[in-house]
Design a protein around this motif. Structure first.
Motif, PDB file in Angstrom:
ATOM      1  N   MET A   1       0.847  -1.182   0.000  1.00  0.00           N
ATOM      2  CA  MET A   1       0.000   0.000   0.000  1.00  0.00           C
ATOM      3  C   MET A   1       0.892   1.243   0.000  1.00  0.00           C
ATOM      4  N   ALA A   2       0.548   2.187  -0.854  1.00  0.00           N
ATOM      5  CA  ALA A   2       1.338   3.412  -0.957  1.00  0.00           C
ATOM      6  C   ALA A   2       1.034   4.329   0.225  1.00  0.00           C
ATOM      7  N   ARG A   3       2.063   4.996   0.703  1.00  0.00           N
ATOM      8  CA  ARG A   3       1.886   5.954   1.799  1.00  0.00           C
ATOM      9  C   ARG A   3       1.172   7.193   1.271  1.00  0.00           C
ATOM     10  N   PRO A   4       0.322   7.808   2.085  1.00  0.00           N
ATOM     11  CA  PRO A   4      -0.365   9.023   1.623  1.00  0.00           C
ATOM     12  C   PRO A   4       0.627  10.145   1.363  1.00  0.00           C
ATOM     13  N   GLN A   5       0.314  10.936   0.363  1.00  0.00           N
ATOM     14  CA  GLN A   5       1.177  12.059   0.032  1.00  0.00           C
ATOM     15  C   GLN A   5       1.059  13.115   1.120  1.00  0.00           C
ATOM     16  N   MET A   6       2.186  13.543   1.624  1.00  0.00           N
ATOM     17  CA  MET A   6       2.227  14.553   2.670  1.00  0.00           C
ATOM     18  C   MET A   6       2.808  15.837   2.090  1.00  0.00           C
ATOM     19  N   LEU A   7       2.129  16.945   2.330  1.00  0.00           N
ATOM     20  CA  LEU A   7       2.584  18.232   1.828  1.00  0.00           C
ATOM     21  C   LEU A   7       3.156  19.061   2.966  1.00  0.00           C
ATOM     22  N   LYS A   8       4.241  19.757   2.676  1.00  0.00           N
ATOM     23  CA  LYS A   8       4.795  20.703   3.644  1.00  0.00           C
ATOM     24  C   LYS A   8       3.911  21.934   3.661  1.00  0.00           C
ATOM     25  N   LEU A   9       3.908  22.637   4.781  1.00  0.00           N
ATOM     26  CA  LEU A   9       3.048  23.812   4.915  1.00  0.00           C
ATOM     27  C   LEU A   9       3.304  24.855   3.820  1.00  0.00           C
ATOM     28  N   PRO A  10       4.560  25.153   3.461  1.00  0.00           N
ATOM     29  CA  PRO A  10       4.755  26.121   2.367  1.00  0.00           C
ATOM     30  C   PRO A  10       4.118  25.668   1.045  1.00  0.00           C
ATOM     31  N   GLU A  11       4.093  24.358   0.795  1.00  0.00           N
ATOM     32  CA  GLU A  11       3.441  23.841  -0.420  1.00  0.00           C
ATOM     33  C   GLU A  11       1.938  24.077  -0.360  1.00  0.00           C
ATOM     34  N   VAL A  12       1.355  23.863   0.810  1.00  0.00           N
ATOM     35  CA  VAL A  12      -0.077  24.094   0.996  1.00  0.00           C
ATOM     36  C   VAL A  12      -0.382  25.579   0.819  1.00  0.00           C
ATOM     37  N   LEU A  13       0.417  26.429   1.434  1.00  0.00           N
ATOM     38  CA  LEU A  13       0.195  27.874   1.345  1.00  0.00           C
ATOM     39  C   LEU A  13       0.296  28.359  -0.095  1.00  0.00           C
TER      40      LEU A  13
END
Length: 61
Positions: A1-13
């Motif tokens: 199973m692939a791990r969920p993609q995690m975004l850094k806060l600057p990427e979200v912003l």
């Protein structure tokens, strides 16, 4: 199973075109997407959580 993609806060912003201060104001009011605090004190947002959060505002608009 692939791990969920995690975004850094600057990427979200960047994706939201939002300042860090505005994001944390939303968070203080309980209106921001769910954050994950890592043991090294960095913050991440799951891609699925961000997409669901955006969709909830799309439906409300």
């Amino acid at each position: 199973m692939a791990r969920p993609q995690m975004l850094k806060l600057p990427e979200v912003l960047t994706e939201l075109n939002m300042s860090r201060a505005a994001f944390y104001r939303l968070r203080a009011r309980g209106l921001a997407p769910k954050l994950i605090k890592l043991p090294n004190h960095q913050v991440r947002v799951r891609r699925a959580d961000l997409d669901a959060w955006l969709a909830s505002y799309e439906e409300a608009a």
